[in-house]
Motif scaffolding. Structure first.
Motif, mmCIF file in Angstrom:
data_model
loop_
_atom_site.group_PDB
_atom_site.id
_atom_site.type_symbol
_atom_site.label_atom_id
_atom_site.label_comp_id
_atom_site.label_asym_id
_atom_site.label_seq_id
_atom_site.Cartn_x
_atom_site.Cartn_y
_atom_site.Cartn_z
ATOM 1 N N LYS A 89 -66.120 -27.563 -79.075
ATOM 2 C CA LYS A 89 -64.855 -27.882 -79.737
ATOM 3 C C LYS A 89 -64.096 -28.947 -78.946
ATOM 4 O O LYS A 89 -63.535 -29.897 -79.508
ATOM 5 N N LYS A 90 -64.074 -28.792 -77.615
ATOM 6 C CA LYS A 90 -63.376 -29.760 -76.766
ATOM 7 C C LYS A 90 -64.038 -31.136 -76.855
ATOM 8 O O LYS A 90 -63.363 -32.173 -76.931
ATOM 9 N N ILE A 91 -65.369 -31.133 -76.840
ATOM 10 C CA ILE A 91 -66.088 -32.414 -76.933
ATOM 11 C C ILE A 91 -65.805 -33.099 -78.265
ATOM 12 O O ILE A 91 -65.587 -34.315 -78.337
ATOM 13 N N ALA A 92 -65.802 -32.307 -79.349
ATOM 14 C CA ALA A 92 -65.505 -32.887 -80.669
ATOM 15 C C ALA A 92 -64.101 -33.464 -80.702
ATOM 16 O O ALA A 92 -63.870 -34.550 -81.258
ATOM 17 N N SER A 93 -63.145 -32.750 -80.093
ATOM 18 C CA SER A 93 -61.766 -33.238 -80.047
ATOM 19 C C SER A 93 -61.663 -34.541 -79.258
ATOM 20 O O SER A 93 -60.994 -35.495 -79.665
ATOM 21 N N GLN A 94 -62.374 -34.589 -78.115
ATOM 22 C CA GLN A 94 -62.358 -35.802 -77.304
ATOM 23 C C GLN A 94 -63.028 -36.966 -78.024
ATOM 24 O O GLN A 94 -62.585 -38.112 -77.910
ATOM 25 N N GLU A 95 -64.096 -36.684 -78.758
ATOM 26 C CA GLU A 95 -64.746 -37.744 -79.540
ATOM 27 C C GLU A 95 -63.806 -38.285 -80.604
ATOM 28 O O GLU A 95 -63.757 -39.501 -80.852
ATOM 29 N N ASN A 96 -63.035 -37.408 -81.246
ATOM 30 C CA ASN A 96 -62.060 -37.855 -82.248
ATOM 31 C C ASN A 96 -60.975 -38.709 -81.593
ATOM 32 O O ASN A 96 -60.557 -39.735 -82.146
#
Length: 309
Positions: A61-68
């Motif tokens: 979830k954190k990685i997806a947020s950072q990618e966004n």
């Protein structure tokens, strides 16, 4: 069933007697104990895997947020670069127009090109990094380039302001400079100085120039100024006077009519009266006088556009 425990140290033995029930319990325990341990281990493993999966999901979830966030940053940077690129193009076009205008104005005004050389490319410089390669062109560099273009435009605008001031000053002095003919059409019929008086034939002093012309022809002011007097003066007939500043005053006499009034601000070449034959006159003409600091001077030098300032 009898169970005997032998102690090695003292060579003694202890015995227990197990009944049928005890033997059954021990047998059951031996059979089911591995199953119990296996079940317990499986449950522990499941609990461990559940915790790991939860932590893994959180990291995902954190990685997806950072990618966004990274995608948003990239998009924002692209928008800024596009906006700066458009801004640079606009500034460059504006700078080119200012250079062209400045060069044309400086050329028309016949100004010193060493001071107002809009056609010359501005002197610039730069540096190389340690590897001898030019530094990469980044977003901050774009901002610096835009600011540099804006500074150049400000500089050109200041130069144009100076040009405008110089041209206005030149125009002002040209407007107040006394020169030119005081009548639309005509010819000089009498000069400044001694002459034979047309009425009594004796030598007399004539302190102006006479311009013969048709009655009703426009009389023009030879410089911008303020009308300070109009009316009938002895010998002059109907006359008008204009003060040009700098100690200069001009008088136009023998008029048919005065079209300008006292207090009017008149421009160079503007009609202020019409040719007549009023006063002491032998025919339609305008008697033109020039005064400098209260003293009558020869108007011929000003009529010939000679600078007497």
């Amino acid at each position: 069933m009898k169970v005997i425990f032998v102690k090695r140290k003292h060579s003694s033995a202890t015995s227990f007697h197990l009944g049928a029930m005890s033997r059954r319990l021990i047998g059951v325990s031996i059979v089911f104990m591995p199953l119990l341990f296996g079940a317990a281990g499986y449950n522990i493993a499941l609990m461990s895997n559940a915790g790991f999966d939860s932590e893994l999901a959180e990291w995902r979830k954190k990685i997806a947020s950072q990618e966004n966030q990274l995608a948003d940053v990239k998009q924002g940077a692209k928008r800024q670069i596009d906006a700066l690129t458009v801004r640079m193009a606009e500034l460059q076009a504006r700078l080119t127009r200012l250079d062209a205008l400045g060069e044309r104005v400086a050329d028309v005004a016949n100004l010193d090109k060493s001071e107002f050389d809009f056609g010359q490319r501005p002197a610039v410089g730069g540096y190389l990094d340690d590897d001898g390669l030019e530094a990469s062109f980044t977003l901050p560099d774009l901002n610096i380039t835009v600011e540099s273009l804006e500074d150049k435009i400000d500089s050109r605008a200041q130069q144009l302001d100076v040009l405008e001031s110089l041209l206005n000053e030149r125009k002002f002095f040209k407007e107040i400079k006394v020169d030119g003919w005081p009548v639309e059409t005509g010819w000089i019929s009498s000069f400044y100085g001694k002459r034979t008086d047309p009425f009594h034939g004796r030598v007399s002093w004539h302190q102006g120039l006479d311009f013969a012309s048709k009655k009703g022809t426009n009389i023009l002011t030879v410089a911008s100024g303020v009308v300070t007097w109009t009316g009938v003066k002895q010998g002059y007939g109907l006359a008008i006077e204009v003060n040009h500043g700098g100690g200069y005053l001009t008088r136009y006499a023998h008029n048919q009519s005065n079209t300008a009034k006292v207090g009017d601000i008149v421009k160079k070449g503007e009609p202020i009266a019409t040719v007549g034959s009023s006063g002491r006159s032998t025919g339609p003409h305008v008697h033109f006088e020039v005064y400098k600091h209260g003293r009558a001077v020869d108007p011929a030098s000003y009529v010939r556009r000679t600078d007497r300032s």
